[in-house]
Design a protein around this motif. Structure first.
Motif, short mmCIF file in Angstrom:
data_model
loop_
_atom_site.label_atom_id
_atom_site.label_comp_id
_atom_site.label_asym_id
_atom_site.label_seq_id
_atom_site.Cartn_x
_atom_site.Cartn_y
_atom_site.Cartn_z
N SER A 166 -11.16 -13.30 35.52
CA SER A 166 -12.69 -14.44 35.90
C SER A 166 -13.87 -13.30 35.28
O SER A 166 -13.66 -11.97 36.12
CB SER A 166 -12.67 -14.60 37.29
OG SER A 166 -14.15 -15.47 36.69
N PRO A 167 -14.52 -13.84 34.20
CA PRO A 167 -15.64 -13.02 33.85
C PRO A 167 -16.23 -12.95 35.59
O PRO A 167 -17.17 -11.62 35.57
CB PRO A 167 -16.55 -13.67 32.84
CG PRO A 167 -15.45 -15.08 33.47
CD PRO A 167 -14.57 -15.23 34.04
N LEU A 168 -16.48 -13.53 36.80
CA LEU A 168 -16.86 -13.66 37.75
C LEU A 168 -16.05 -11.58 38.81
O LEU A 168 -17.24 -10.86 39.35
CB LEU A 168 -16.94 -14.46 38.57
CG LEU A 168 -18.00 -15.62 38.39
CD1 LEU A 168 -17.26 -17.07 39.37
CD2 LEU A 168 -19.00 -15.50 38.60
N ASP A 169 -14.79 -11.47 38.52
CA ASP A 169 -14.62 -10.63 39.33
C ASP A 169 -14.94 -9.24 38.33
O ASP A 169 -15.21 -8.50 39.14
CB ASP A 169 -13.41 -10.51 38.65
CG ASP A 169 -12.28 -11.45 39.92
OD1 ASP A 169 -12.92 -11.54 40.71
OD2 ASP A 169 -10.88 -11.99 39.52
N ALA A 170 -15.56 -9.46 36.69
CA ALA A 170 -16.48 -8.43 36.20
C ALA A 170 -17.56 -8.44 37.03
O ALA A 170 -18.06 -6.45 36.54
CB ALA A 170 -16.56 -8.39 34.84
N LEU A 171 -18.35 -8.93 37.53
CA LEU A 171 -19.74 -9.49 38.00
C LEU A 171 -19.03 -8.02 39.53
O LEU A 171 -20.65 -7.95 39.08
CB LEU A 171 -20.53 -10.47 37.39
CG LEU A 171 -21.57 -10.81 38.71
CD1 LEU A 171 -22.27 -9.52 37.66
CD2 LEU A 171 -22.10 -11.89 38.20
N ARG A 172 -18.68 -8.39 40.25
CA ARG A 172 -18.36 -8.19 41.12
C ARG A 172 -18.31 -6.79 40.85
O ARG A 172 -18.58 -5.71 41.73
CB ARG A 172 -17.32 -8.50 41.79
CG ARG A 172 -17.22 -8.24 43.27
CD ARG A 172 -16.36 -8.83 44.05
NE ARG A 172 -16.24 -8.29 45.65
CZ ARG A 172 -15.92 -9.09 46.72
NH1 ARG A 172 -14.50 -9.67 46.02
NH2 ARG A 172 -15.91 -8.22 47.36
N ILE A 173 -17.33 -5.69 40.04
CA ILE A 173 -17.28 -4.81 39.27
C ILE A 173 -18.26 -4.27 39.31
O ILE A 173 -18.48 -2.90 40.16
CB ILE A 173 -15.80 -4.52 38.87
CG1 ILE A 173 -14.81 -5.32 39.33
CG2 ILE A 173 -15.92 -3.50 38.14
CD1 ILE A 173 -13.88 -5.30 37.62
N ALA A 174 -19.36 -4.72 38.41
CA ALA A 174 -21.05 -3.82 38.14
C ALA A 174 -21.33 -3.82 39.31
O ALA A 174 -21.82 -3.11 40.48
CB ALA A 174 -21.34 -5.12 37.12
N ALA A 175 -20.84 -5.63 40.66
CA ALA A 175 -22.65 -4.95 41.51
C ALA A 175 -21.67 -3.84 43.02
O ALA A 175 -22.54 -3.53 43.35
CB ALA A 175 -22.07 -6.39 42.37
N SER A 176 -20.17 -3.54 42.47
CA SER A 176 -20.41 -3.01 43.48
C SER A 176 -19.97 -1.56 43.40
O SER A 176 -19.61 0.02 43.96
CB SER A 176 -18.51 -3.30 44.38
OG SER A 176 -18.04 -3.74 43.70
N ASN A 177 -20.28 -1.13 41.93
CA ASN A 177 -20.11 0.24 40.89
C ASN A 177 -21.71 0.29 40.71
O ASN A 177 -21.72 0.36 39.03
CB ASN A 177 -19.44 0.69 40.17
CG ASN A 177 -17.81 0.24 40.86
OD1 ASN A 177 -16.93 2.00 41.13
ND2 ASN A 177 -17.38 -0.93 40.56
N PRO A 178 -22.62 0.32 41.26
CA PRO A 178 -23.76 0.84 40.45
C PRO A 178 -24.63 1.13 39.70
O PRO A 178 -24.92 1.46 38.81
CB PRO A 178 -24.76 0.36 42.28
CG PRO A 178 -23.78 0.72 43.45
CD PRO A 178 -22.60 0.50 43.16
#
Lengths: 370, 92
Positions: free
Chosen positions: A119-131
């Motif tokens: 899901s694109p939301l999974d990509a967003l989550r990866i961003a949030a957890s890899n600042p």
């Protein structure tokens, strides 16, 4: 027939098949395009060509997202992955699509940080957890998928995530259908319209095809019975000398589409002046780009992507197959150099691609019969 | 690619547009922001695509869709996809 028999409604299916035989004028040839790759997959998997009379030719359309993505765009996306401190994310289908220097999967094996997401939301989550990294989502897909990308971008904005971007390759199906109708070497008598795309867009966008080009469009479900019924509805229109848009997939597709999804699309995206499609070339207003308000999430602007144009691999005739001018086995590389294990062209990658579907089902079926 | 997966809503989140959904025994959160506000409630069925509910469907349609996925040999892929949605799950 073997696949069809597995269905509980096999009896109804042969009934519809008989009606198709009755409705088809034996003195003419019918060329019907199934626009959506999901339909292509279903047609091969269920052996539906075997229940149709020989004068009905099914032409496989451009509705397979990885198939129509030109190699240049794959290279552009992979150029982003080659940057330092970048994590590139994409759907599973995309991982095996060859670019000039290899597939995303191969580049990952060589050290690039490329991750598959569902899901694109999974990509967003990866961003949030890899600042400390920048996370780019390689977005592909038609109107079925584009609203999800739109909501993900809005969500990123709401959360104030600044290390996230989208490399947008979303395309829209109607301009591709128009390009096919305008092309001199493609004579299509009617369209089996896409199912899930239409659940977002509704049926209105196809009305010009009936009105201006005089071709029937029947939006169809994905079961064998759905597809056969849709073909029958097209034949009946043709024989009555009529052309209209019909909705065979009413159980999923509202005539007006999905208004909240269309609103999300309109908020985030704008039509690009033109976009390259594999096989079909540049088609005007056929793809979505991010609106200037969302430039901070636009990977093309952030990374100044090279914008390369690459011709298809030598010998591969993906373009001709995509246009329906050649059948998959007529391509010089089909089944030899290009096979599902080692795809040379994208049509051999996805199960929705005509070549992969033909390889998996039609070749197997003829081998069994032989 | 355009896999549309039927699931049944177990619970609706209070603040975000999320619903807890059961797909063949696997439960995950999916985003319901593409549906009208208040369009779905626990017990309702939806079609899911890349982590988002695309449309509300009835139970019969959900069974039809599942049958279609099975016939296409894509039911395993569908479960794998849903299992993979991690955007609204607690960190491991």
């Amino acid at each position: 027939m073997k696949y069809v028999d597995e269905f509980r409604d096999a009896g109804i299916i042969s009934g519809v098949a008989r009606e198709i035989v009755r409705a088809a004028d034996p003195s003419r040839l019918y060329r019907i395009m199934e626009v959506c790759g999901g339909h292509t997959h279903a047609i091969y998997r269920h052996g539906l060509r075997d229940v149709l009379p020989a004068n009905i030719e099914l032409v496989h359309g451009p509705g397979c997202p990885v198939c129509v993505l030109p190699t240049g765009r794959v290279d552009d996306g992979l150029a982003i992955a080659a940057r330092e401190n970048v994590i590139l994310t994409c759907f599973g289908d995309m991982m095996r699509v060859p670019g000039t220097k290899g597939t995303p999967l191969e580049l990952k094996a060589r050290g690039a940080d490329i991750r598959m997401v569902y899901s694109p939301l999974d990509a967003l989550r990866i961003a949030a957890s890899n600042p400390e990294k920048h996370v780019c989502f390689f977005a592909i897909g038609f109107e079925t998928t584009a609203p999800s990308t739109a909501l993900t971008i809005l969500r990123a904005q709401e959360l104030g995530v600044t290390n996230f971007s989208v490399f947008c390759n979303h395309v829209t199906i109607v301009p591709a259908m128009r390009a096919i109708l305008d092309s001199p070497d493609m004579r299509i008598d009617g369209f089996v319209g896409p199912g899930h795309v239409s659940s977002i867009t509704g049926c209105r966008p196809y009305e010009f095809i009936a009105r201006d080009y005089g071709k029937p469009v029947v939006v169809s479900g994905f079961e064998p019975l759905d597809i056969l019924e849709s073909i029958l509805l097209i034949l009946r229109q043709l024989d009555a000398g009529e052309a209209s848009v019909e909705n065979q997939y009413k159980r999923i597709v509202p005539w007006e589409g999905n208004p909240p999804a269309l609103m999300a699309l309109a908020r985030v995206f704008e039509l690009r002046p033109y976009f390259e499609w594999r096989g079909l070339g540049f088609i005007s207003q056929s793809a979505l780009g991010l609106k200037p308000d969302f430039a901070g999430f636009d990977a093309e602007k952030l990374f100044n992507v090279p914008g390369v144009r690459v011709t298809d691999p030598r010998g591969a005739q993906c373009g001709e197959v995509l246009k329906g001018v050649l059948k998959p086995p007529q391509c010089k590389l089909f089944g030899t150099e290009c096979n599902p294990e080692h795809p040379v062209g994208a049509l051999m990658v996805s199960s929705e691609g005509a070549c992969a579907a033909y390889y998996r089902y039609a070749m197997h079926a003829s081998a069994v019969e032989a | 690619m355009c896999l549309a997966i039927p699931g049944q809503i177990v619970e609706i989140a209070q603040k975000e547009p999320l619903a807890r959904v059961n797909v063949g025994g696997v439960t995950r959160n999916v985003n319901i922001g593409l549906l009208d506000d208040g369009a779905v409630a626990p017990g309702d069925w939806i079609l899911i695509h890349v982590g988002f509910a695309l449309s509300k469907i009835d139970e019969g349609q959900a069974h039809d869709q599942l049958r279609m996925l099975r016939a296409m040999g894509e039911d395993g892929l569908a479960i794998e996809e849903v299992r993979g949605y991690s955007f609204a799950e607690p960190s491991r």
